[in-house]
Scaffold this active site. Structure first.
Site, PDB file in Angstrom:
ATOM      1  N   ARG A 109       0.872  -1.177   0.000  1.00  0.00           N
ATOM      2  CA  ARG A 109       0.000   0.000   0.000  1.00  0.00           C
ATOM      3  C   ARG A 109       0.910   1.228   0.000  1.00  0.00           C
ATOM      4  NH1 ARG A 109      -2.841   2.944   4.378  1.00  0.00           N
ATOM      5  NH2 ARG A 109      -4.796   3.837   3.603  1.00  0.00           N
TER       6      ARG A 109
ATOM      7  N   TYR B 173      -5.612  -0.277  15.486  1.00  0.00           N
ATOM      8  CA  TYR B 173      -4.612   0.154  16.457  1.00  0.00           C
ATOM      9  C   TYR B 173      -5.202  -0.051  17.857  1.00  0.00           C
ATOM     10  CZ  TYR B 173      -2.028   1.942  12.440  1.00  0.00           C
ATOM     11  OH  TYR B 173      -1.348   2.035  11.254  1.00  0.00           O
TER      12      TYR B 173
ATOM     13  N   TRP C 201       1.473  -1.478   8.947  1.00  0.00           N
ATOM     14  CA  TRP C 201       2.098  -0.158   8.911  1.00  0.00           C
ATOM     15  C   TRP C 201       3.369  -0.212   9.744  1.00  0.00           C
ATOM     16  CZ3 TRP C 201       0.598   4.261   6.297  1.00  0.00           C
ATOM     17  CH2 TRP C 201       1.394   5.388   6.540  1.00  0.00           C
TER      18      TRP C 201
ATOM     19  N   ASN D 141      -7.236   8.128   2.623  1.00  0.00           N
ATOM     20  CA  ASN D 141      -6.808   7.547   3.897  1.00  0.00           C
ATOM     21  C   ASN D 141      -7.576   8.146   5.072  1.00  0.00           C
ATOM     22  OD1 ASN D 141      -4.725   5.933   5.465  1.00  0.00           O
ATOM     23  ND2 ASN D 141      -4.447   7.957   6.374  1.00  0.00           N
ATOM     24  N   GLU D 142      -8.125   7.294   5.904  1.00  0.00           N
ATOM     25  CA  GLU D 142      -8.762   7.670   7.175  1.00  0.00           C
ATOM     26  C   GLU D 142      -9.589   8.949   7.091  1.00  0.00           C
ATOM     27  OE1 GLU D 142      -5.662   7.652  10.116  1.00  0.00           O
ATOM     28  OE2 GLU D 142      -5.206   5.528   9.784  1.00  0.00           O
TER      29      GLU D 142
ATOM     30  N   GLU E   4      -4.360  -1.162   7.715  1.00  0.00           N
ATOM     31  CA  GLU E   4      -3.217  -0.787   8.549  1.00  0.00           C
ATOM     32  C   GLU E   4      -3.358  -1.459   9.902  1.00  0.00           C
ATOM     33  OE1 GLU E   4      -2.468   3.334   9.221  1.00  0.00           O
ATOM     34  OE2 GLU E   4      -2.759   3.908   7.126  1.00  0.00           O
TER      35      GLU E   4
ATOM     36  N   HIS F 236      -8.581   0.104   9.984  1.00  0.00           N
ATOM     37  CA  HIS F 236      -7.237   0.261  10.528  1.00  0.00           C
ATOM     38  C   HIS F 236      -7.280  -0.107  12.008  1.00  0.00           C
ATOM     39  CE1 HIS F 236      -5.991   3.334   7.187  1.00  0.00           C
ATOM     40  NE2 HIS F 236      -6.401   2.157   6.713  1.00  0.00           N
TER      41      HIS F 236
END
Length: 445
Positions: free
Chosen positions: A83, A229, A285, A160-161, A256, A227
């Site tokens: 990516r 996290y 990531w 992105n995001e 990610e 994503h």
């Protein structure tokens, strides 16, 4: 990931809510396509073969001079995809048509599926300078010539995001509008859309509205990206979120994730194992170059593939990792691969505790091979010391050798050669039992 990641206040909402009644499964689109497409919630390549993303992110927008070697190293470590961070020019220096075209060409040379993403939308509504998804569509339209005709090799991640922790209720309509504009502009690629809330969707906005967003795409070829996290810090949360999509036959990837983060400690083991069990793709990531307090997310120290961090070791060589689970897209087998039409001559000069090897690769096929990777395993405890006319990465006994710029093409019926020096603690220097070139088994000569 972002240069500045806002902590998701209230992020640890009870994921028990994910067991709410699910809408009817999305209908599969079985129409023929020239590129990647979604069928029954799965990603299929242009040959109709299932493809599961197993790769990493690379920050091309901030480190463009690192990309050529980074892609070679990422491929050498076993990834099937990358990516690539691009900038629209609104927050970071714009990656223009020529630059994007070069990135796509390098992805193809390294036999990596290229997921291109526009990064300037990161945290829209909360992050100063962030731009809308509509602005991201303007960017894609401006660089369309770089990706037109590359549907077999490229997936477009619109932005992105999009949305931080403010204004995210507009995500559904804005995403539908962005998809509609991309299709109206003539993009027939597989599209990828990120979740709001800095990509982590703690509000479940993407999760709950995914069916209608997917249905809004006239080509039914949109993939959702979460994503993971700090919000996803337990196996239960990871499994609950992903299963909400897979149970409805909606396409989902982990676009990610990391092994730690300032907003909490993600459960990377659960992310990778659940993705493997569910046939869900993941893209970690990130390769190297992180700043702003998240330097610990570098997989390679200083962009050096020989200095993998603990995170790099985990994602590439650990359980359910890239090397163990990645399979190359079949579109590369059909375009430029020797398809088994190769032979390797490995000449060993053995001096006990150290040795030299001279290796010649012969292309016995009728098509030139451009950009190659030779894989083999040492039979003993040998270690590489130096390599010439090629680059090499060693992980345990496994060795992956890739071309230099002056050795990247093997003509039909032609050869390339390289050599290396190594050592052995036990004084045993055997010849590798098998070789594969770009995933195809080679004969011994």
């Amino acid at each position: 990931m972002r240069r500045k990641l806002a902590t998701a206040a209230g992020a640890l909402l009870a994921l028990a809510a994910s067991i709410l009644a699910a809408p009817a499964p999305a209908q599969a689109d079985t129409r023929a396509t020239a590129g990647f497409h979604v069928t029954d919630g799965r990603l299929l390549d242009a040959n109709g073969k299932e493809f599961v993303l197993r790769g990493v992110n690379h920050a091309h927008a901030w480190y463009p001079t690192r990309t050529t070697q980074a892609l070679k190293d990422i491929k050498a470590l076993g990834a099937n995809s990358v990516r690539v961070v691009l900038a629209t020019g609104d927050r970071w220096t714009r990656n223009d048509t020529a630059d994007v075209s070069a990135v796509v060409a390098q992805c193809r040379q390294n036999r990596l599926v290229c997921v291109l993403e526009a990064h300037d939308t990161t945290g829209y509504g909360e992050q100063d300078g962030a731009v809308s998804l509509s602005r991201a569509v303007d960017y894609w339209t401006s660089v369309k010539d770089a990706v037109q005709g590359q549907e077999k090799y490229v997936i477009l991640n619109i932005g992105n995001e999009p949305y931080g922790n403010s204004g995210y209720s507009a995500w559904t309509s804005d995403t539908e509008n962005a998809i509609a504009r991309m299709r109206a502009a003539g993009f027939h690629h597989m599209l990828m859309v990120d979740a709001p809330n800095w990509g982590q969707d703690w509000s479940f906005t993407m999760r709950d509205h995914a069916p209608e967003v997917f249905a809004s795409d006239p080509e039914h070829n949109t993939v959702f990206s979460i994503h993971m996290y700090g919000v996803f810090n337990t196996a239960e949360k990871v499994q609950s979120y992903l299963s909400r999509f897979t149970s409805q036959h909606l396409p989902i990837v982990v676009g990610e994730f990391g092994n730690m983060h300032s907003d909490g400690d993600p459960d990377e083991d659960a992310i990778m194992s659940t993705a493997q069990q569910s046939g869900v793709g993941y893209l970690g990531w990130s390769w190297s170059g992180n700043g702003g307090g998240v330097e610990y997310l570098d997989m390679a120290t200083g962009f050096d593939a020989s200095r993998l961090t603990a995170w790099g070791q985990r994602i590439f060589t650990g359980p359910n990792g890239i090397r163990q689970t990645a399979k190359e897209a079949t579109v590369f087998t059909d375009t430029g691969s020797p398809g088994g039409s190769c032979a390797v001559d490995y000449r060993l000069s053995d001096w006990g505790n150290w040795f030299n090897a001279d290796v010649t690769i012969r292309n016995t096929g009728t098509t030139a091979v451009k950009s190659w990777q030779l894989a083999f395993a040492f039979p003993g405890g040998q270690r590489l010391n130096s390599v010439w006319n090629a680059r090499a990465v060693q992980q345990g006994s496994e060795v992956r050798v890739s071309d230099e710029s002056w050795t990247e093409t093997i003509p039909a019926g032609g050869t390339v050669s390289f050599g290396f020096n190594g050592s052995s603690a036990n004084g045993t220097n055997g010849v590798p039992a098998a070789f594969s070139l770009n995933g195809a088994t080679c004969a011994r000569s």
